[in-house]
Write a protein that holds these residues in place. Sequence first.
Motif, PDB file in Angstrom:
ATOM      1  N   TYR A   1     -35.195  62.259  48.043  1.00 20.01           N
ATOM      2  CA  TYR A   1     -35.278  61.280  46.952  1.00 20.01           C
ATOM      3  C   TYR A   1     -36.613  61.435  46.242  1.00 20.01           C
ATOM      4  O   TYR A   1     -37.679  61.440  46.875  1.00 20.01           O
ATOM      5  N   GLY A   2     -36.564  61.551  44.929  1.00 21.79           N
ATOM      6  CA  GLY A   2     -37.778  61.821  44.166  1.00 21.79           C
ATOM      7  C   GLY A   2     -38.405  60.569  43.575  1.00 21.79           C
ATOM      8  O   GLY A   2     -38.064  59.440  43.917  1.00 21.79           O
ATOM      9  N   VAL A   3     -39.330  60.776  42.654  1.00 20.26           N
ATOM     10  CA  VAL A   3     -40.069  59.707  41.993  1.00 20.26           C
ATOM     11  C   VAL A   3     -39.757  59.738  40.506  1.00 20.26           C
ATOM     12  O   VAL A   3     -39.643  60.819  39.912  1.00 20.26           O
ATOM     13  N   ARG A   4     -39.614  58.584  39.922  1.00 25.12           N
ATOM     14  CA  ARG A   4     -39.407  58.527  38.474  1.00 25.12           C
ATOM     15  C   ARG A   4     -40.583  59.181  37.746  1.00 25.12           C
ATOM     16  O   ARG A   4     -41.737  58.932  38.087  1.00 25.12           O
ATOM     17  N   PRO A   5     -40.308  59.998  36.743  1.00 25.27           N
ATOM     18  CA  PRO A   5     -41.414  60.606  35.989  1.00 25.27           C
ATOM     19  C   PRO A   5     -42.135  59.549  35.153  1.00 25.27           C
ATOM     20  O   PRO A   5     -41.629  58.453  34.910  1.00 25.27           O
ATOM     21  N   GLU A   6     -43.308  59.886  34.709  1.00 28.75           N
ATOM     22  CA  GLU A   6     -44.097  58.960  33.896  1.00 28.75           C
ATOM     23  C   GLU A   6     -43.351  58.617  32.609  1.00 28.75           C
ATOM     24  O   GLU A   6     -42.781  59.486  31.953  1.00 28.75           O
TER      25      GLU A   6
ATOM     26  N   THR B   1     -34.150  60.985  39.804  1.00 31.27           N
ATOM     27  CA  THR B   1     -34.699  60.858  41.162  1.00 31.27           C
ATOM     28  C   THR B   1     -33.783  61.496  42.206  1.00 31.27           C
ATOM     29  O   THR B   1     -34.193  61.664  43.352  1.00 31.27           O
ATOM     30  N   TYR B   2     -32.567  61.843  41.809  1.00 28.76           N
ATOM     31  CA  TYR B   2     -31.609  62.442  42.746  1.00 28.76           C
ATOM     32  C   TYR B   2     -31.434  63.922  42.411  1.00 28.76           C
ATOM     33  O   TYR B   2     -31.188  64.275  41.255  1.00 28.76           O
ATOM     34  N   PRO B   3     -31.542  64.812  43.387  1.00 26.42           N
ATOM     35  CA  PRO B   3     -31.483  66.246  43.118  1.00 26.42           C
ATOM     36  C   PRO B   3     -30.057  66.745  42.889  1.00 26.42           C
ATOM     37  O   PRO B   3     -29.170  66.553  43.730  1.00 26.42           O
TER      38      PRO B   3
END
Length: 312
Positions: A192-197, A86-88
């Motif tokens: 801030y990103g999203v957790r992948p499936e 989730t962190y680049p």
Amino acid sequence: MRVAVLIPCHNEATTIGKVVRDFRAALPQADIWVFDNASTDDTTAIALREGAQVRPVAAKGKGNVVRAMFRDVDADVYVMVDGDDTYPAQAVAPLLADVIAGRADMVVGTRLDSHEAASFRRFHGVGNQLVRRCVAMLFGSPVRDVLSGYRVFSRRFVKSMPVLSKGFEIETEMTVFALGNGFVLAEHPIAYGVRPEGSESKLSTYRDGVRVLKTVLFLFKDMRPLLFFGGIAAVLALAGLAFGSIVIAEFSRTGLVTHPSTAVLAVALTLVGMVSLATGLILDTVNRRANEIQRLITDQLLGQRGPAGTAR
């Protein structure tokens, strides 16, 4: 400068490979360490396949993992990032720059300015704001994101901090330790990103939220004992004066004390307040001496190390 990327993980087989690859591309000269916290999936195997150095940590809890990371890894600059992708990794350069240049001892990648709608679970954003306000009120320093898992540390900070937390309250402990011990803290916004499936958060909204708030309170007591116990003393003294004024007013009118229990309560509150103040003064003196000894020991230990973290 030796840079170490520290990745705490528990069952992150879905994402750990990409996290290691991304940070290898962003920091090709860095040592990448994955600390596997009792995973039951293929986290360790995937991290090894991607070329990371892996350390198992049997004691469950992120705080236990951070304690092992800070103790076992030797570097000049440390990057800590969660293994949930989730962190680049490409945002690490400005975080590193402040520490390498000596402008900060800890740099936090703040998530609240730029994130997707699904980045935070329900109540997590509210909880973060609550903790942030508590820290600002108690320590007088506004921090935008107390709970971020993306941080860069100086060697001095890592080797000075005694990690006491066991779980997800570790980020709060780091922030409070920096504010309470004179370390320079800086912040840089990140996306801030999203957790992948297939990847699930291990954070419990209510249980870990209560732990974080308790950590803020206990660290405030430990680091600001005079203010903590002095505040209690002030409240007790005011309560004692309030009850005492009732007795004094009655005595001045009638020459009698018809409520002896109120008089006893007023005296008791005042005495307990004085004891609380004395406790704060004593603990504040002990705390100052302990901090001086800790800093002297840390400076001596760090002074024996070369610029690349090797013995002189």
